[in-house]
Design a protein around this motif. Sequence first.
Motif, PDB file in Angstrom:
ATOM      1  N   VAL A  33       0.877  -1.177   0.000  1.00 51.34           N
ATOM      2  CA  VAL A  33       0.000   0.000   0.000  1.00 51.34           C
ATOM      3  C   VAL A  33       0.914   1.227   0.000  1.00 51.34           C
ATOM      4  CG1 VAL A  33      -1.792   1.296   1.216  1.00 51.34           C
ATOM      5  CG2 VAL A  33      -1.816  -1.196   1.272  1.00 51.34           C
ATOM      6  N   ALA A  34       0.776   2.035  -1.047  1.00 52.39           N
ATOM      7  CA  ALA A  34       1.666   3.196  -1.194  1.00 52.39           C
ATOM      8  C   ALA A  34       1.180   4.361  -0.332  1.00 52.39           C
ATOM      9  CB  ALA A  34       1.732   3.609  -2.661  1.00 52.39           C
ATOM     10  N   GLN A  35       2.023   5.375  -0.271  1.00 52.44           N
ATOM     11  CA  GLN A  35       1.736   6.532   0.586  1.00 52.44           C
ATOM     12  C   GLN A  35       0.527   7.323   0.089  1.00 52.44           C
ATOM     13  OE1 GLN A  35       5.145   9.039   0.964  1.00 52.44           O
ATOM     14  NE2 GLN A  35       4.111  10.497   2.277  1.00 52.44           N
ATOM     15  N   ASP A  36       0.505   7.569  -1.210  1.00 54.66           N
ATOM     16  CA  ASP A  36      -0.461   8.526  -1.723  1.00 54.66           C
ATOM     17  C   ASP A  36      -1.378   7.873  -2.761  1.00 54.66           C
ATOM     18  OD1 ASP A  36      -1.858  10.675  -2.527  1.00 54.66           O
ATOM     19  OD2 ASP A  36      -0.166  11.741  -3.440  1.00 54.66           O
ATOM     20  N   PRO A  37      -2.637   7.627  -2.392  1.00 50.83           N
ATOM     21  CA  PRO A  37      -3.528   6.971  -3.346  1.00 50.83           C
ATOM     22  C   PRO A  37      -3.802   7.831  -4.578  1.00 50.83           C
ATOM     23  CG  PRO A  37      -4.766   7.739  -1.436  1.00 50.83           C
ATOM     24  CD  PRO A  37      -3.318   7.980  -1.144  1.00 50.83           C
ATOM     25  N   ALA A  38      -3.566   9.151  -4.463  1.00 51.94           N
ATOM     26  CA  ALA A  38      -3.797  10.019  -5.626  1.00 51.94           C
ATOM     27  C   ALA A  38      -2.885   9.605  -6.774  1.00 51.94           C
ATOM     28  CB  ALA A  38      -3.553  11.476  -5.252  1.00 51.94           C
ATOM     29  N   SER A  39      -1.687   9.141  -6.443  1.00 51.63           N
ATOM     30  CA  SER A  39      -0.781   8.725  -7.512  1.00 51.63           C
ATOM     31  C   SER A  39      -0.746   7.209  -7.701  1.00 51.63           C
ATOM     32  CB  SER A  39       0.626   9.277  -7.265  1.00 51.63           C
ATOM     33  OG  SER A  39       1.045   8.930  -5.973  1.00 51.63           O
ATOM     34  N   THR A  92     -16.729  -3.970   0.860  1.00 52.18           N
ATOM     35  CA  THR A  92     -17.407  -4.030   2.156  1.00 52.18           C
ATOM     36  C   THR A  92     -16.375  -4.137   3.274  1.00 52.18           C
ATOM     37  OG1 THR A  92     -19.207  -5.177   1.053  1.00 52.18           O
ATOM     38  CG2 THR A  92     -19.202  -5.257   3.457  1.00 52.18           C
ATOM     39  N   ALA A  93     -15.347  -4.956   3.051  1.00 54.30           N
ATOM     40  CA  ALA A  93     -14.331  -5.174   4.090  1.00 54.30           C
ATOM     41  C   ALA A  93     -13.598  -3.880   4.442  1.00 54.30           C
ATOM     42  CB  ALA A  93     -13.329  -6.234   3.621  1.00 54.30           C
ATOM     43  N   VAL A  94     -13.440  -2.983   3.441  1.00 59.00           N
ATOM     44  CA  VAL A  94     -12.724  -1.731   3.734  1.00 59.00           C
ATOM     45  C   VAL A  94     -13.687  -0.589   4.054  1.00 59.00           C
ATOM     46  CG1 VAL A  94     -10.698  -2.395   2.371  1.00 59.00           C
ATOM     47  CG2 VAL A  94     -12.514  -1.025   1.288  1.00 59.00           C
ATOM     48  N   GLY A  95     -14.968  -0.926   4.226  1.00 60.58           N
ATOM     49  CA  GLY A  95     -15.928   0.080   4.679  1.00 60.58           C
ATOM     50  C   GLY A  95     -16.502   0.956   3.593  1.00 60.58           C
ATOM     51  N   LEU A  96     -16.501   0.448   2.334  1.00 60.50           N
ATOM     52  CA  LEU A  96     -17.092   1.220   1.239  1.00 60.50           C
ATOM     53  C   LEU A  96     -18.325   0.497   0.704  1.00 60.50           C
ATOM     54  CD1 LEU A  96     -13.881   2.255  -0.750  1.00 60.50           C
ATOM     55  CD2 LEU A  96     -15.300   3.741   0.677  1.00 60.50           C
ATOM     56  N   ASP A  97     -19.212   1.299   0.119  1.00 62.66           N
ATOM     57  CA  ASP A  97     -20.418   0.731  -0.476  1.00 62.66           C
ATOM     58  C   ASP A  97     -20.048  -0.003  -1.764  1.00 62.66           C
ATOM     59  OD1 ASP A  97     -23.553   1.333  -0.231  1.00 62.66           O
ATOM     60  OD2 ASP A  97     -22.937   1.111  -2.328  1.00 62.66           O
ATOM     61  N   SER A  98     -20.755  -1.093  -2.048  1.00 58.45           N
ATOM     62  CA  SER A  98     -20.415  -1.858  -3.255  1.00 58.45           C
ATOM     63  C   SER A  98     -20.644  -1.033  -4.529  1.00 58.45           C
ATOM     64  CB  SER A  98     -21.211  -3.157  -3.308  1.00 58.45           C
ATOM     65  OG  SER A  98     -22.589  -2.840  -3.312  1.00 58.45           O
ATOM     66  N   GLY A  99     -21.497  -0.007  -4.427  1.00 52.31           N
ATOM     67  CA  GLY A  99     -21.734   0.870  -5.574  1.00 52.31           C
ATOM     68  C   GLY A  99     -20.493   1.660  -5.988  1.00 52.31           C
ATOM     69  N   ARG A 102     -10.030   6.803  -1.031  1.00 51.03           N
ATOM     70  CA  ARG A 102      -9.075   6.282  -2.038  1.00 51.03           C
ATOM     71  C   ARG A 102      -8.068   5.343  -1.385  1.00 51.03           C
ATOM     72  NH1 ARG A 102      -7.387  11.708  -5.126  1.00 51.03           N
ATOM     73  NH2 ARG A 102      -9.474  12.516  -5.204  1.00 51.03           N
ATOM     74  N   GLN A 103      -7.660   5.689  -0.164  1.00 50.88           N
ATOM     75  CA  GLN A 103      -6.706   4.784   0.490  1.00 50.88           C
ATOM     76  C   GLN A 103      -7.404   3.471   0.857  1.00 50.88           C
ATOM     77  OE1 GLN A 103      -3.856   4.371   0.028  1.00 50.88           O
ATOM     78  NE2 GLN A 103      -2.459   5.179   1.543  1.00 50.88           N
ATOM     79  N   ARG A 104      -8.701   3.522   1.149  1.00 56.63           N
ATOM     80  CA  ARG A 104      -9.455   2.276   1.378  1.00 56.63           C
ATOM     81  C   ARG A 104      -9.477   1.441   0.094  1.00 56.63           C
ATOM     82  NH1 ARG A 104     -12.980   2.494   6.149  1.00 56.63           N
ATOM     83  NH2 ARG A 104     -12.704   4.512   7.107  1.00 56.63           N
ATOM     84  N   ILE A 105      -9.624   2.115  -1.044  1.00 58.96           N
ATOM     85  CA  ILE A 105      -9.619   1.391  -2.332  1.00 58.96           C
ATOM     86  C   ILE A 105      -8.242   0.746  -2.549  1.00 58.96           C
ATOM     87  CG2 ILE A 105      -9.763   1.677  -4.853  1.00 58.96           C
ATOM     88  CD1 ILE A 105     -11.743   4.083  -4.176  1.00 58.96           C
ATOM     89  N   ALA A 106      -7.185   1.500  -2.234  1.00 56.75           N
ATOM     90  CA  ALA A 106      -5.830   0.947  -2.391  1.00 56.75           C
ATOM     91  C   ALA A 106      -5.632  -0.266  -1.484  1.00 56.75           C
ATOM     92  CB  ALA A 106      -4.790   2.030  -2.084  1.00 56.75           C
ATOM     93  N   ILE A 107      -6.209  -0.213  -0.296  1.00 58.97           N
ATOM     94  CA  ILE A 107      -6.096  -1.361   0.628  1.00 58.97           C
ATOM     95  C   ILE A 107      -6.895  -2.543   0.070  1.00 58.97           C
ATOM     96  CG2 ILE A 107      -6.678  -2.194   2.954  1.00 58.97           C
ATOM     97  CD1 ILE A 107      -6.074   0.715   3.943  1.00 58.97           C
ATOM     98  N   ALA A 108      -8.086  -2.259  -0.481  1.00 57.13           N
ATOM     99  CA  ALA A 108      -8.889  -3.345  -1.076  1.00 57.13           C
ATOM    100  C   ALA A 108      -8.121  -4.015  -2.210  1.00 57.13           C
ATOM    101  CB  ALA A 108     -10.215  -2.789  -1.585  1.00 57.13           C
ATOM    102  N   VAL A 124      -6.942   8.134  11.899  1.00 57.80           N
ATOM    103  CA  VAL A 124      -7.360   7.251  12.988  1.00 57.80           C
ATOM    104  C   VAL A 124      -8.325   6.186  12.457  1.00 57.80           C
ATOM    105  CG1 VAL A 124      -8.650   7.134  15.166  1.00 57.80           C
ATOM    106  CG2 VAL A 124      -6.951   8.919  14.820  1.00 57.80           C
ATOM    107  N   GLN A 125      -9.242   6.591  11.572  1.00 56.07           N
ATOM    108  CA  GLN A 125     -10.194   5.612  11.010  1.00 56.07           C
ATOM    109  C   GLN A 125      -9.471   4.524  10.213  1.00 56.07           C
ATOM    110  OE1 GLN A 125     -12.774   8.120   8.687  1.00 56.07           O
ATOM    111  NE2 GLN A 125     -14.276   8.238  10.327  1.00 56.07           N
ATOM    112  N   LEU A 126      -8.495   4.937   9.410  1.00 55.73           N
ATOM    113  CA  LEU A 126      -7.762   3.968   8.584  1.00 55.73           C
ATOM    114  C   LEU A 126      -6.844   3.094   9.433  1.00 55.73           C
ATOM    115  CD1 LEU A 126      -7.576   3.760   5.260  1.00 55.73           C
ATOM    116  CD2 LEU A 126      -9.044   5.439   6.285  1.00 55.73           C
ATOM    117  N   LEU A 127      -6.326   3.697  10.479  1.00 56.71           N
ATOM    118  CA  LEU A 127      -5.499   2.936  11.416  1.00 56.71           C
ATOM    119  C   LEU A 127      -6.320   1.820  12.054  1.00 56.71           C
ATOM    120  CD1 LEU A 127      -3.028   4.720  13.716  1.00 56.71           C
ATOM    121  CD2 LEU A 127      -4.486   2.998  14.672  1.00 56.71           C
ATOM    122  N   GLU A 128      -7.551   2.158  12.447  1.00 57.42           N
ATOM    123  CA  GLU A 128      -8.428   1.140  13.040  1.00 57.42           C
ATOM    124  C   GLU A 128      -8.804   0.076  12.016  1.00 57.42           C
ATOM    125  OE1 GLU A 128     -11.487   3.533  14.793  1.00 57.42           O
ATOM    126  OE2 GLU A 128     -10.283   3.915  16.582  1.00 57.42           O
TER     127      GLU A 128
END
Length: 259
Positions: free
Chosen positions: A92-98, A132-139, A153-159, A184-188
């Motif tokens: 997982v990279a630092q910046d999901p924008a890139s 769902t696992a990273v807390g995003l809607d399937s849509g 975006r970082q949740r997407i990168a983690i997925a 804090v949310q992503l850390l959790e």
Amino acid sequence: MNTPLFELQGVHRQYRMHRGQARIALHGIDLSMPADRHLGIIGESGAGKSTLLRLLLALETADSGQIWFRGKEIAPAAARELAWFRREVQHVAQDPASSLNPRMTVADIIREPLHCLRIAGNHAARVTELLTAVGLDSGAAKHKPAAFSGGQRQRIAIARALAPEPSVLIGDEPLSSLDPHTKVQLLELLDELAATRNLRLVLVSHDLGVVERLCDDVAVLAEGQLAEFGTVDTVFRTPASAASRQLLSAAPRLPVAGS
Ligand SMILES: Nc1ncnc2c1ncn2[C@@H]1O[C@H](COP(=O)(O)OP(=O)(O)OP(=O)(O)O)[C@@H](O)[C@H]1O
């Protein structure tokens, strides 16, 4: 004794500069990471942390020394030869924008490693499960990265990183581009995913609060060398090296949930 997660012996890496000069990024690193623990890597800017991660990800080769992953030696090789390793170890990279391709939909981004690694199965169902696992809607699957906030975006990168069902997630400052609340949310989320998916984390972070919260052990790098390695508890409470003492005194600990 359990086989280490990663083991390094005499790892040396240098970069060629102008006029043939060399810059030593890592110098004689010996390190054994226990298989069942999360590792934080800290050190001042230029200490060699990102170089170490690139070697652990087999994106670069050490100039000398050896690296083993779960007892098997790794080195950059033909994609097919490293497919087993790429399934096991994701980044997982630092910046999901890139790190996320702005032209691809979220579904295509998450499916990409499955295609690259020729992993069969119902990819659409896998995308839904991962979102769902990273807390995003399937849509979210049908949209492109620009439609999301930095934290999403970082949740997407983690997925995407979780798609091949790795056993190790390696992050180079994966939370540093986020505001404190989102961090804090992503850390959790990382904490929960590590526990529920039996994942080991290897994280570079300048934020010692992140290392304290997520990691069991910490490796302290200073000028390309391993200054100290130990449990987070020991190193943060009773640092044995000057490099650790300096980092701990210079970095005010950010308040993070659970600490
Ligand atoms: N591709 C490269 N070409 C030349 N020198 C490099 C390259 N990558 C790293 N270096 C040098 O190697 C040393 C270690 O760099 P590295 O990026 O690994 O440190 P770091 O601890 O991750 O730093 P930071 O916290 O600032 O990201 C530095 O002196 C850096 O300038």
